[in-house]
Design a protein around this motif. Structure first.
Motif, PDB file in Angstrom:
ATOM      1  N   ALA A  38       0.840  -1.189   0.000  1.00  0.00           N
ATOM      2  CA  ALA A  38       0.000   0.000   0.000  1.00  0.00           C
ATOM      3  C   ALA A  38       0.874   1.237   0.000  1.00  0.00           C
ATOM      4  O   ALA A  38       1.928   1.246   0.622  1.00  0.00           O
ATOM      5  N   GLY A  96       2.488   4.845   0.705  1.00  0.00           N
ATOM      6  CA  GLY A  96       2.658   5.594   1.944  1.00  0.00           C
ATOM      7  C   GLY A  96       3.169   4.726   3.068  1.00  0.00           C
ATOM      8  O   GLY A  96       3.390   5.187   4.163  1.00  0.00           O
ATOM      9  N   GLN A  97       3.341   3.445   2.795  1.00  0.00           N
ATOM     10  CA  GLN A  97       3.825   2.577   3.855  1.00  0.00           C
ATOM     11  C   GLN A  97       5.248   2.145   3.602  1.00  0.00           C
ATOM     12  O   GLN A  97       5.819   1.393   4.369  1.00  0.00           O
ATOM     13  N   GLU A  98       5.803   2.596   2.491  1.00  0.00           N
ATOM     14  CA  GLU A  98       7.188   2.283   2.222  1.00  0.00           C
ATOM     15  C   GLU A  98       8.077   3.211   3.026  1.00  0.00           C
ATOM     16  O   GLU A  98       7.613   4.086   3.729  1.00  0.00           O
ATOM     17  N   ALA A  99       9.373   2.996   2.876  1.00  0.00           N
ATOM     18  CA  ALA A  99      10.324   3.778   3.664  1.00  0.00           C
ATOM     19  C   ALA A  99      10.071   5.259   3.529  1.00  0.00           C
ATOM     20  O   ALA A  99       9.820   5.747   2.466  1.00  0.00           O
TER      21      ALA A  99
END
Lengths: 295, 215
Positions: A290, A292-295
């Motif tokens: 999803a 916005g959930q990456e680094a």
């Protein structure tokens, strides 16, 4: 808001309890704010003259911070353009009918999605020189951002293409378009349009990740703040350290909030035009991260 | 190969640091994120505002900036934190915002009838949240929470820039080795991360199937 679902319209007793809760809650919030202010004030961090250097052009501080912000934006913008372009190509290649193209591209995408971005950047900056390729911090940071984000964007676009109604493709083929035309004229435009909010959210993530340049020594905002602190400390002690850090952090947050607002605006626009786009909402494939959930 | 075996203790310790950092930060994020999610759906306006502010701020702040502030900024106001505890706090606080968002969307996904029924049999707000809504919300959020966990494991690499010797930090430390050796270290680092993320993804998928509820 879920409020009406979770509790009844409050009666007199519940209202009284909520009122007490609100007062206690407000006191807690105020206590937190007061604690922070007292802590800062006790250290003299709130003195006006300490903050004044951030706005006084004669100290060169505002210019330096602005230059650093521009360097951050330069990396982010270049990486955004390249990562989007590469991501589109990878998405199309992964859906190709040709095995020799599909398999290596799938491997590339899955590999770069699986490892931390910082490891990619470290590999470019610390491992490549062993093979005679010496990248500047600028090049290593940009290349790392492009490789990692193009893989993520490829998955977003692929999910978008797969969500376009099958009839679109069949109809385009039926009127005699070639496969490349079907992809570039029919499927891609619809996919990108549908995935635009998620794409922009990923570009916000990219902008956030450009701060990793700090770690390999690219002169972006945080590194600039550190260097200004190192310059000031022997002369004025730690008088301006905290202020410079706060300024660098706030600049980062401000730029990110602006881009996030843009994403929200585009999402609202897209939703308004949903009637003109096809009906089914896009579904990210299993395992797709999803935004916005990456680094 | 000789080089890899020579540096095995370093790599093993780095792997254990990454694992420990992930588990501790994950715990912080889960607890704090749950509290934040509960605050965001509570009827008490100041708490809702505080939680919303927290989530919006941390979602728009790069993790590097959070680290930077905790490691370099806090000592300026006389809060000195060690590098490893600082890393746990930074990653935990950052991830808590994403956990809260995932949980909130999970709470929104629980059918309104459930909460209404809980109220109808006389459960209080706390009880209906604890006994009815949250258990169901936790189930629907297994996949998004799993994604948050995997992203967080990858994010722990940023601790490398702040004096915690975890997996990624072995690369700059051994950067002067010759080309073949450092490439081996890179492979070992990548394998190290996958040792955590691949079983996690598998486990999440398993849990997801076990707890899935049909609506």
């Amino acid at each position: 808001m879920t409020t009406p679902v979770l509790f009844d319209v409050p009666g007199p007793r519940a209202r009284a309890r909520i009122r007490i809760g609100t007062i206690v809650g407000a006191l807690v919030v105020l206590a937190i704010i007061a604690f922070v202010l007292v802590r800062l004030g006790g250290n003299g961090q709130l003195e006006g003259q300490r903050w004044a250097i951030l706005f006084d052009p004669s100290t060169n501080v505002p210019q330096r911070l602005l230059e650093a912000l521009l360097r951050t934006l330069r990396v982010a913008l270049l990486a955004m353009v390249l990562a989007t372009a590469l991501g589109l190509l990878l998405a199309v290649a992964r859906l190709s009918d040709h095995r020799w193209l599909r398999v290596p591209v799938s491997a590339f995408v899955e590999f770069f999605r699986a490892i931390p971005l910082l490891v990619v950047i470290f590999a470019l900056y610390f491992v490549l020189p062993g093979f005679g390729i010496r990248l500047s911090t600028y090049a290593a940071l940009t290349a790392g951002l492009v490789l990692y984000n193009s893989a993520v964007i490829a998955e977003i676009v692929r999910a978008g293409i797969l969500s376009v109604d099958r009839g679109q493709r069949d109809a385009a083929l039926a009127v005699g378009m070639r496969k490349s035309q079907v992809m570039s004229l029919v499927l891609l435009p619809q996919a990108v349009r549908r995935m635009l909010p998620i794409l922009i959210a990923q570009l916000v993530v990219l902008l956030k990740d450009s701060s990793l340049g700090f770690i390999i020594g690219y002169f972006e905002l945080l590194r600039q703040a550190r260097s200004l602190v190192e310059y000031f400390t022997p002369r004025f002690g730690n008088d301006y350290t905290f202020q410079l850090y706060v300024a660098a952090a706030l600049l980062y947050i401000a730029v990110n909030v602006l881009l996030s607002q843009l994403a929200r605006f585009v999402e609202r626009r897209t939703r308004q035009n949903a009637r003109t786009a096809a009906a089914a909402p896009p579904v990210l494939g299993a395992g797709a991260v999803a935004p916005g959930q990456e680094a | 190969m000789q080089f890899l075996t020579d540096n095995f203790p370093l790599l093993r310790d780095a792997f254990l640091t990454t694992l420990g950092l992930s588990l501790l930060a994950g715990l912080v994020a889960l607890v704090l994120g749950t509290v934040l999610a509960a605050m965001r759906v509570s009827p008490i306006t100041p708490l809702r505002g505080l939680a919303t502010f927290y989530v919006e701020t941390f979602r728009n702040t790069p993790l590097t900036v959070v680290f930077f502030f905790i490691i370099f900024g806090l000592p300026q106001i006389d809060f000195v934190v060690g590098f490893f505890p600082g890393a746990v706090v930074a990653v935990g606080m950052y991830t808590a915002a994403f956990v809260a968002e995932a949980l909130r969307s999970g709470i929104n996904a629980v059918g309104p009838g459930q909460a209404e029924a809980a109220r109808a049999i006389g459960l209080t707000f706390g009880q209906s949240l604890r006994e009815v809504v949250l258990p169901q919300a936790f189930r629907t959020v297994v996949p998004p929470l799993g994604n948050v966990w995997i992203a967080m494991v990858k994010n722990t690499s940023i601790a490398a820039g702040f004096a915690t010797t975890e997996l990624a930090a072995t690369l700059p430390r051994l950067a002067n080795a010759n080309a073949g050796d450092i490439l081996l270290i890179l492979v070992a680092v990548v394998v190290g991360y996958m040792l955590i993320t691949v079983p996690s993804a598998y486990g999440i998928h398993h849990v997801e199937r076990r707890v899935a509820i049909l609506r």
